[in-house]
Every structure is written in C-alpha cells, then in structure tokens.
Design a protein around this motif. Structure first.
Motif, PDB file in Angstrom:
ATOM      1  N   GLY A 120     -67.085  -3.092 -13.627  1.00  0.00           N
ATOM      2  CA  GLY A 120     -66.317  -4.190 -13.050  1.00  0.00           C
ATOM      3  C   GLY A 120     -65.053  -4.530 -13.816  1.00  0.00           C
ATOM      4  N   LYS A 172     -69.279   3.756 -10.758  1.00  0.00           N
ATOM      5  CA  LYS A 172     -69.956   2.647 -10.086  1.00  0.00           C
ATOM      6  C   LYS A 172     -71.467   2.887 -10.095  1.00  0.00           C
ATOM      7  N   ARG A 182     -71.719  -7.694  -6.074  1.00  0.00           N
ATOM      8  CA  ARG A 182     -70.935  -8.168  -7.215  1.00  0.00           C
ATOM      9  C   ARG A 182     -71.757  -9.010  -8.189  1.00  0.00           C
ATOM     10  N   ARG A 225     -69.470  -4.362  -7.757  1.00  0.00           N
ATOM     11  CA  ARG A 225     -69.709  -3.852  -9.104  1.00  0.00           C
ATOM     12  C   ARG A 225     -70.791  -2.784  -9.119  1.00  0.00           C
ATOM     13  N   ARG A 270     -71.355  -4.347 -15.211  1.00  0.00           N
ATOM     14  CA  ARG A 270     -70.361  -5.210 -15.858  1.00  0.00           C
ATOM     15  C   ARG A 270     -69.206  -4.365 -16.393  1.00  0.00           C
TER      16      ARG A 270
END
Length: 156
Positions: free
Chosen positions: A105, A24, A132, A114, A102
C-alpha cells in the motif's frame, strides 16, 4: 457451514522478508462444503453478489498474541453485520499477510486495494474483492490498531 470446510492460501507475501519488489498480496479461500448457504451469504437482498465495499475482513485472536497464537479469520457483511464465513488460521501467518498488504500500500494509489480476496465455490472462482482494510482484534474483542490495516482517513 463448518470452519473445516474452508482452506486459505496466500500468495505474494514472501517479498516482505526478502526486501523484494512489492507485489499485491492475495488470499484465496476455497470452500469444500455445500455451496448453497455460502452463495446465499455472499449475495445481497437484491440478488447481486456482495462487492468489496459491502464486506469486512478481520482476525480475532483466540488468546494473547505470542508464539503459536491461533485466530479466526472472518468475512462479514458490512450492511447486516452477519458473518459470511469464518476459518481458523495461525495469527502470525495472518499478521505477515497484513504486513505485506501494508508494504504494498505504500506504493499503491489511494483508490487501489491493498490486497485481494478470492472466494472459490465448487472449484470455481465465485467472487473477488479488492480490499483496503483488515482489522485485528485481541482475545477480549479490543481493536489492535498497530496490527490492523486501516487506510488513512478512516475513522473507527
């Protein structure tokens, strides 16, 4: 507040270029100016610190995207539309961060953020947002969907 009072540091983005295990992405924004005004901007009318759903993050390019394009990263209050903070950053560095978010995610749950944003005041963490969405605008103010991080199901 001056843009020079902010420093931005990112982590967990190198895995994108090495095809490593997704982590992350995280961004830490450190404020070295007088903290009172920023603390007020990060606080809602009820006296509570804003949460992730009450803020938006964006990159506004200062010229057409290319080599060494500069941009302004901003955090805004979603309710009032007012800027919470702005700082200058190289556009390519921010776009790399968005690519990492991205990619992360793709394996994250629908409700999971995300990326993470931590804002530090007086060398102490003040607020952390699990986000996000990250919008990217060109130098004319048009949304660049292909560079933005927009969760599925979100209409803009």
């Amino acid at each position: 507040m001056r843009r020079e009072h902010f420093t931005l540091d990112v982590s967990n983005v190198d895995w994108v270029e090495t095809d490593g295990e997704p982590e992350k992405p995280s961004v830490s924004i450190d404020f070295t100016g007088p903290a009172t005004e920023l603390r007020e901007r990060l606080t809602g009318p009820d006296g509570d610190v804003l949460d992730a759903a009450e803020t938006d993050t964006a990159l506004r390019l200062q010229e057409p995207l290319g080599n060494d394009t500069a941009g302004v990263v901003s955090v805004t209050n979603r309710i009032t539309g007012e800027y919470v903070l702005e700082l200058n950053e190289a556009a390519e560095d921010v776009l790399r961060f968005i690519r990492a978010a991205r990619g992360y995610g793709e394996d994250a749950t629908e409700d999971e953020g995300r990326y993470e944003v931590e804002i530090t005041l007086d060398d102490e963490p003040f607020v952390t947002f699990d986000k996000r969405m990250f919008l990217v605008y060109d130098d004319d103010g048009n949304l660049l969907r292909q560079h933005s991080l927009i969760p599925s199901g979100v209409e803009l």
